[in-house]
Enzyme design. Structure first.
Site, PDB file in Angstrom:
ATOM      1  CE  LYS A   1      -4.647   1.060   0.175  1.00  0.00           C
ATOM      2  NZ  LYS A   1      -5.220   0.286  -0.685  1.00  0.00           N
TER       3      LYS A   1
ATOM      4  CB  THR B   1      -2.893  -3.180  -0.607  1.00  0.00           C
ATOM      5  OG1 THR B   1      -4.135  -2.675  -1.279  1.00  0.00           O
ATOM      6  CG2 THR B   1      -2.043  -3.824  -1.528  1.00  0.00           C
TER       7      THR B   1
ATOM      8  NE  ARG C   1      31.101  25.698  -8.913  1.00  0.00           N
ATOM      9  CZ  ARG C   1      30.893  24.561  -9.268  1.00  0.00           C
ATOM     10  NH1 ARG C   1      30.109  24.503 -10.442  1.00  0.00           N
ATOM     11  NH2 ARG C   1      31.269  23.194  -8.717  1.00  0.00           N
TER      12      ARG C   1
ATOM     13  CD  GLN D   1      32.070  15.524  -9.533  1.00  0.00           C
ATOM     14  OE1 GLN D   1      32.053  16.838  -8.995  1.00  0.00           O
ATOM     15  NE2 GLN D   1      31.798  15.329 -10.815  1.00  0.00           N
TER      16      GLN D   1
ATOM     17  CG  HIS E   1      23.972  24.670 -13.272  1.00  0.00           C
ATOM     18  ND1 HIS E   1      24.972  24.349 -12.824  1.00  0.00           N
ATOM     19  CD2 HIS E   1      23.278  23.422 -13.978  1.00  0.00           C
ATOM     20  CE1 HIS E   1      25.358  22.957 -13.492  1.00  0.00           C
ATOM     21  NE2 HIS E   1      24.150  22.559 -13.921  1.00  0.00           N
TER      22      HIS E   1
END
Length: 285
Positions: A12, A57, A169, A212, A240
């Protein structure tokens, strides 16, 4: 050629549960989205339609509500574990159960008044089977942003490369993290808050040369800070922020005005683990 039934499960999905613990003069509110999934010896219902071994369910949904009334809710990991253990013993045909929960936050405004949080969502996923109980906690939609201390350069340039290198940035992401616990009994509230805080602090503290690198720093901070965590898996979309060209208007733009692009986006994913901990049984991502 023989045609056979492969791995299967059923359950469910997204049972909405709001629980009010009515203490004297002060209420506590818990808002959950609960999904159950059962597996085992279910060939009969697939091959012949024999449902004798099927826990409906609708019964799974009702169990969620009944357990909330009979036992309370508490921390989502503990609630999910109670449900998963119950379902694995509900019928002889059911040998494994997974319960996944999303918890939505509310900010207290008074003894019995609350405001829905618009931020991240707490998650957990508990699986009970013959090998024991596996508890995976998580957070999704944890939006973080650094306005500086982020660079990206030194990547190869080839025929289709147009991305300029940058030494300053905006770095933004919406953290989706899942972490597996070494055991099935912990102070779940303190553990979850501690992992979240470690993720946030590592993001803030890391001077980033790539998303990363930031991912690795976040995972490492969690494992160093929280000994109860075996491994953590992170998915970090790169949200971005693109510098707007204001030259047509006779204006410069010293990294002050950006457009937030929602797609396409880079997606950085990875697992940070302890080298002395066995891999998790099955798939829990």
């Amino acid at each position: 050629m023989a045609i056979v039934l492969g791995p299967n499960r059923y359950g469910k999905a997204e049972t909405r549960l709001v629980h009010v613990a009515r203490g004297p003069g002060r209420h506590a509110l818990t808002d959950l989205n609960v999904s159950t999934s059962l597996s085992g010896d279910l060939a009969a219902t697939h091959l012949t339609g024999d449902n004798a071994g099927v826990l409906a369910t609708d019964s799974q949904k009702n169990t969620v509500y009944a357990f909330a009334r009979e036992h309370g809710v508490g921390e989502p990991e503990a609630f999910a574990a109670r449900l998963a253990r119950h379902f694995t013993g509900a019928l002889p045909t059911i040998t494994a159960a997974t319960v996944a929960i999303e918890q939505y936050g509310w900010t207290r405004l008074g003894p019995h008044s609350f405001q829905r949080d618009g931020g991240h969502t707490r998650t957990c996923r508990v699986t009970a089977d013959g090998d024991g109980v596996t508890v995976v906690s998580g957070v999704t939609g944890l939006v973080l942003l650094n306005t500086t201390d982020s660079e990206f350069h030194g990547f190869p340039r080839e025929r289709y490369t147009t991305l300029p290198e940058t030494t300053d940035r905006v770095l933004a992401t919406a953290v989706d993290a899942r972490w597996r616990h070494l055991g099935d009994d912990a102070d779940w509230a303190a553990s979850w808050a501690g992992v979240r805080d470690a993720l946030v602090e590592a993001f803030v503290d890391t001077y980033s040369y790539s998303l990363q690198q930031t991912l690795m720093a976040m995972g490492t901070r969690v494992l160093k800070r929280r000994p109860e965590v075996a491994e953590i898996r992170l998915a970090l979309p790169n949200r971005h922020h693109l510098l707007v060209d204001l030259a047509p208007f006779g204006l410069d733009n010293p990294n002050e005005v950006f457009v937030a692009a929602d797609r396409p986006y880079g997606l950085i994913e990875g697992t940070v683990t302890r080298d002395d901990v066995a891999a998790a049984p099955g798939q829990w991502w």
